[in-house]
Structure formats: C-alpha cells, structure tokens
Design an enzyme around this catalytic site. Sequence first.
Site, PDB file in Angstrom:
ATOM      1  N   LYS A   1       0.837  -1.201   0.000  1.00 55.81           N
ATOM      2  CA  LYS A   1       0.000   0.000   0.000  1.00 55.81           C
ATOM      3  C   LYS A   1       0.873   1.252   0.000  1.00 55.81           C
ATOM      4  CE  LYS A   1      -3.945  -0.210   0.128  1.00 55.81           C
ATOM      5  NZ  LYS A   1      -4.930  -0.301  -0.985  1.00 55.81           N
TER       6      LYS A   1
ATOM      7  N   HIS B   1      -2.133   3.345  -7.158  1.00 54.40           N
ATOM      8  CA  HIS B   1      -3.398   4.052  -7.378  1.00 54.40           C
ATOM      9  C   HIS B   1      -3.140   5.483  -7.867  1.00 54.40           C
ATOM     10  CE1 HIS B   1      -5.245   0.642  -5.472  1.00 54.40           C
ATOM     11  NE2 HIS B   1      -4.627   0.858  -4.329  1.00 54.40           N
TER      12      HIS B   1
END
Length: 347
Positions: A77, A95
């Site tokens: 992450k 992302h």
Amino acid sequence: MTAVHLWLRHEPRPTERRTPVVPADARRLVEHGITLTVEESAQRIFPVEEYEAVGAEVAPAGSWVSAPGDAVILGLKELPDEPDELTHRHIFFGHAYKQQPGAEALLTRFARGGGALLDLEYLTDDSGRRLAAFGYWAGFLGAALAVLHHRGQLAGELTPTDEKALRAKLGSAGGDIRALVIGALGRSGRGARDALAAAGLSPTTWDLAETRDLDRDALLGHDLLVNCVLATTPVPPFVRPEDLDAPGRALRTVSDVTCDVGSPLNVLPVYDRTTEWADPVRRLRDEPPFDLIAIDNLPSLLPLEASTDFSASLLPQLLGFRTDTGPWARCLERFASASREPGIKQG
C-alpha cells in the site's frame, strides 16, 4: 543474469498486516540468487525471524530510504509522505493513474528523484490479465462484511480473523437477503459469491451483459449490493446521489470492494471517502437507511490466506524480474506515460 536486490518494506498503515512475499516464497527467491532484505515489522502476519531463517537480510522498519540505489523496494500500500524525492524503483499498488487523490503528488515525487513506480495493478500478461491480485479475498470479505452488517452482527472495530472462523460466523444466522453482485464473473465477484453462499444466500449476479443497459429499478430493488467492478473506461454509474432518495428504494447496504473513490471512473459516486477498520460502516441516508462499507485493504482482515495466495502468484514474476521486456517492462512503460501527463512536476 543481472543481480537483483529486493527490499521488502514495512507497511506504514497500522491496519496493513499482509505481505507480498511469505517466508516460504522468500526461500525460493534466495535460492534463486536474489538478495532479499526484509524490514522489521511488528504488524506483518509473519515475524521477521521467519524470513531471516530462510536467508533474508534484516533491516529496521523504514530504512528503505537509504537502501542501495539498485534495490527494488517491494510493498503493498501507500508510501509514507517523506522523502519528497523517490530515487528507487518501487513495486506496490500506487493508485496513481486514474486521477485519484494524491496521484499527482506521488508521481511528482518519483519525477523529482528519478525513481520509478512498477504498479502491481498493471502487472499483466500479454492479454491484459493481472498476474497477481488480492481480488478473490477482497470480494469475499466485502460480501461477508455486508451480510454481517445487514444482519446486525457487525459491531465495533474490525479485527483480523481466519477463513474458517469467518465462514462459521456467516453460516450462524439465517434471514433471507436479496443480494446483488456486480462484476460477478471476475476474481472479486467469485469471492463475493462464495461468501454469500457461505451465508446461505443465492445472489443475483450481474456482469458486462447486465450493466451495458443498466436496469436501475432492479438494482435498487435489492437489499444488498456488492460492487466488484473496477472500471477502466467511463461507464454510467451504478448508484447515483439521486438514487439514494428514490421512492421505494429497497437497497440498504452497499459494499464497494473496488473503492475507486475520487476517480472520474468511480461507478459509485455517492461518497467522498473510504471507511476504516475502526468505523467500517458509514450511513449516507437515515430514512430509509443507506449504509456504505468501503474499506480499501479488505484482504488484510484475512492476512494469512490473502498473503499466501498473492505471494504464490507474484513469485514467478519476481524470480524472472527484468524491466527491459515482459510484464515489468509494461509496468515501466505505463509509469513513463503517466509521468508525462500535465501537472507532474519534473525534477
């Protein structure tokens, strides 16, 4: 073969207990001649001693910032906010390619430091199919939490569990729920269907054919929705803000497995922030209730199962790591393309 040094970093998010490489697969990497450094991490599902036992080197948490320049930093992450300049090649879920919040800042950090993002979301084969993903467990947990909440069995802060215990909890209470899974044929959709089956439910299943000409009344006629669609091109949203106030709306619980909040491609543009382990459900309407679950690291609630499956799929790509051809080259090309977009401040 060019020497490869992988540096498995500690995850700064307190609720992130997964790892992209489990100790058994770390052994394979070391035996293959890859240098593996593993940072200490009190929250990782596997203790660092298990990595050390198979030949990995150990480093303090967060020390990747001073790792050798040729080290490839491996994580899952988000990175911490510092340093401002990212000089290494990083492998993680960034992302950053669909105008998500924070994407421009992240790509600017790479541009300033001369590093590169090898985004795991874009690690694909020649046909575009992802080679390593947490999708099944994301779908399973997204559906499981939705059912438990709808039944009034989800209370308080979430904590990690295991598959056996979760299946037992899903099967412990009855009650019919009209459930809908959108994106039912993908990895996440399969996981969602399995969780609903464990709860004794037979959901409606929609995929591309059913969403090309969306029957919005039928969608809103279900009690519970699990969204497993990650749009890559613009599509009409499944639930719009005005749908929350639609007369006769039966839909009460939505679990957004995709969590594409902030992106122009978001198919559920009814919320502006994800939910968290400490407060997993957000109420968007009071009468009739409309509750949202949107946790962007769902598989970390089953850290052992999720990590083991993901590591097995990622291992072949790490054993053959090279960025001049194949899947990693495609990742690098996608990063280079995104870095040329307006708004990215070059170093």
